[in-house]
Design an enzyme around this catalytic site. Sequence first.
Site, PDB file in Angstrom:
ATOM      1  N   HIS A 175      45.528  51.799  17.984  1.00 34.28           N
ATOM      2  CA  HIS A 175      46.249  52.133  19.206  1.00 34.28           C
ATOM      3  C   HIS A 175      47.700  52.493  18.917  1.00 34.28           C
ATOM      4  O   HIS A 175      48.224  52.217  17.848  1.00 34.28           O
ATOM      5  CB  HIS A 175      46.173  51.006  20.253  1.00 34.28           C
ATOM      6  CG  HIS A 175      47.018  49.804  19.980  1.00 34.28           C
ATOM      7  ND1 HIS A 175      46.489  48.614  19.554  1.00 34.28           N
ATOM      8  CD2 HIS A 175      48.348  49.586  20.095  1.00 34.28           C
ATOM      9  CE1 HIS A 175      47.444  47.724  19.415  1.00 34.28           C
ATOM     10  NE2 HIS A 175      48.590  48.289  19.730  1.00 34.28           N
TER      11      HIS A 175
ATOM     12  N   ARG B 290      56.267  52.011  26.176  1.00 35.19           N
ATOM     13  CA  ARG B 290      56.747  51.211  27.304  1.00 35.19           C
ATOM     14  C   ARG B 290      56.871  52.111  28.524  1.00 35.19           C
ATOM     15  O   ARG B 290      57.443  53.201  28.421  1.00 35.19           O
ATOM     16  CB  ARG B 290      58.095  50.582  26.961  1.00 35.19           C
ATOM     17  CG  ARG B 290      57.972  49.503  25.923  1.00 35.19           C
ATOM     18  CD  ARG B 290      59.325  48.873  25.585  1.00 35.19           C
ATOM     19  NE  ARG B 290      59.135  47.772  24.672  1.00 35.19           N
ATOM     20  CZ  ARG B 290      59.086  47.905  23.343  1.00 35.19           C
ATOM     21  NH1 ARG B 290      59.206  49.090  22.794  1.00 35.19           N
ATOM     22  NH2 ARG B 290      58.891  46.847  22.584  1.00 35.19           N
TER      23      ARG B 290
ATOM     24  N   GLU C  68      48.227  52.032  24.439  1.00 33.98           N
ATOM     25  CA  GLU C  68      48.650  50.773  25.059  1.00 33.98           C
ATOM     26  C   GLU C  68      49.915  51.034  25.869  1.00 33.98           C
ATOM     27  O   GLU C  68      50.942  51.451  25.329  1.00 33.98           O
ATOM     28  CB  GLU C  68      48.939  49.727  23.984  1.00 33.98           C
ATOM     29  CG  GLU C  68      49.503  48.429  24.525  1.00 33.98           C
ATOM     30  CD  GLU C  68      49.975  47.493  23.427  1.00 33.98           C
ATOM     31  OE1 GLU C  68      50.977  46.799  23.649  1.00 33.98           O
ATOM     32  OE2 GLU C  68      49.349  47.466  22.344  1.00 33.98           O
TER      33      GLU C  68
ATOM     34  N   ASN D   9      57.186  45.979  31.038  1.00 35.86           N
ATOM     35  CA  ASN D   9      58.041  44.796  30.963  1.00 35.86           C
ATOM     36  C   ASN D   9      58.520  44.450  32.361  1.00 35.86           C
ATOM     37  O   ASN D   9      59.209  45.251  33.004  1.00 35.86           O
ATOM     38  CB  ASN D   9      59.223  45.039  30.023  1.00 35.86           C
ATOM     39  CG  ASN D   9      58.784  45.139  28.586  1.00 35.86           C
ATOM     40  OD1 ASN D   9      58.063  44.278  28.091  1.00 35.86           O
ATOM     41  ND2 ASN D   9      59.191  46.198  27.913  1.00 35.86           N
TER      42      ASN D   9
ATOM     43  N   HIS E 213      56.109  62.507  19.439  1.00 37.76           N
ATOM     44  CA  HIS E 213      55.136  62.777  20.484  1.00 37.76           C
ATOM     45  C   HIS E 213      53.791  62.171  20.128  1.00 37.76           C
ATOM     46  O   HIS E 213      53.528  61.848  18.984  1.00 37.76           O
ATOM     47  CB  HIS E 213      54.987  64.289  20.726  1.00 37.76           C
ATOM     48  CG  HIS E 213      54.467  65.042  19.540  1.00 37.76           C
ATOM     49  ND1 HIS E 213      55.290  65.615  18.607  1.00 37.76           N
ATOM     50  CD2 HIS E 213      53.204  65.315  19.126  1.00 37.76           C
ATOM     51  CE1 HIS E 213      54.569  66.211  17.679  1.00 37.76           C
ATOM     52  NE2 HIS E 213      53.279  66.040  17.957  1.00 37.76           N
TER      53      HIS E 213
ATOM     54  N   GLU F 138      51.556  66.391  22.969  1.00 35.65           N
ATOM     55  CA  GLU F 138      51.146  67.706  22.502  1.00 35.65           C
ATOM     56  C   GLU F 138      49.650  67.848  22.750  1.00 35.65           C
ATOM     57  O   GLU F 138      48.861  66.994  22.363  1.00 35.65           O
ATOM     58  CB  GLU F 138      51.451  67.843  21.008  1.00 35.65           C
ATOM     59  CG  GLU F 138      51.115  69.201  20.447  1.00 35.65           C
ATOM     60  CD  GLU F 138      51.465  69.313  18.964  1.00 35.65           C
ATOM     61  OE1 GLU F 138      51.584  70.453  18.496  1.00 35.65           O
ATOM     62  OE2 GLU F 138      51.626  68.263  18.295  1.00 35.65           O
TER      63      GLU F 138
END
Length: 131
Positions: free
Chosen positions: A6, A10, A53, A57, A72, A122
């Site tokens: 993964h 954020r 993922e 927060n 990217h 992309e």
Amino acid sequence: MAKLIHSMIRVLDEARSVEFYRTAFGLEIADRIDFDSFTLIYMKNAETDFELELTVNKGQSGAYDLGNGYGHLAVSVSGLEAEHERLKAAGLSPKDIKELKTPDGNAARFFFIEDPDGYKIEVLERSWRFA
């Protein structure tokens, strides 16, 4: 041998980000783990076991500083023009399709799109080394 599983980014608004990745790339929530100060949302689709993922927060109110180190994410699609038109029709504002030719004669056709937090993705045509 290591296996990539993964990549984490954020995000500020869980619902907005989940909807973007669902609409843009057909990703669905594979798991969601809620902790006291943050939430992890793992997203994937049937094309691969690799997951994105999303980390939310709790208490973060402003946009994240993406800095100059992030580049990217990349995905590949079989019909680049059709995917570009679909994303445009969905109101997701993909950038123009480009082509990059290598010195040995290969070429990559692609466009970029940004998620709600400004992360660049992309979108490459499945060909050459991006099949």
